[in-house]
Design an enzyme around this catalytic site. Structure first.
Site, short mmCIF file in Angstrom:
data_model
loop_
_atom_site.label_atom_id
_atom_site.label_comp_id
_atom_site.label_asym_id
_atom_site.label_seq_id
_atom_site.Cartn_x
_atom_site.Cartn_y
_atom_site.Cartn_z
N CYS A 31 0.84 -1.21 0.00
CA CYS A 31 0.00 0.00 0.00
C CYS A 31 0.87 1.26 0.00
O CYS A 31 1.54 1.55 1.00
CB CYS A 31 -0.91 -0.05 1.22
N CYS A 34 0.07 3.79 2.72
CA CYS A 34 0.51 3.27 4.02
C CYS A 34 2.00 3.58 4.23
O CYS A 34 2.40 4.01 5.31
CB CYS A 34 0.31 1.76 4.10
#
Length: 102
Positions: A31, A34
């Site tokens: 991600c 993230c």
């Protein structure tokens, strides 16, 4: 204090039974947002001794993501006294994470 990785086995002790509020970052290695959020979380963990910052890899621990209805990442959940108090979804600036803490 660095961001500590927690697992299903350590979640209870590290988050639910923590003496201080806990910011739990639900993330995945793949991600991008993230990865972009991680430096802000690391800064918070270094600057604030009154808060514990932990990370939960949802690919390695999908049961924890399911337990807390994490459907989008990054998802940062604030736990106080072992219970969810607030959450932030998506890439947010450090100031918004600080606002979660009050």
């Amino acid at each position: 204090m660095a961001v500590k990785t927690v697992t299903e086995e350590t979640f209870e002790a590290e988050v639910r039974n923590a003496a201080v509020p806990v910011l739990a970052d639900f993330y995945a290695d793949w991600c991008g947002p993230c990865r972009m959020l991680r430096p802000a979380l690391e800064q918070l963990s270094e600057e604030r001794s009154d808060v514990k910052v932990v990370a939960v890899n949802i690919d390695e621990h999908p049961e924890l993501a399911d337990d807390f209805d994490v459907t989008s990442i990054p998802c940062v959940i604030l736990f106080k006294n072992g219970a969810e108090a607030d959450r932030s979804i998506g890439l947010v600036p450090k100031e918004m994470l600080e606002a979660l803490l009050g």
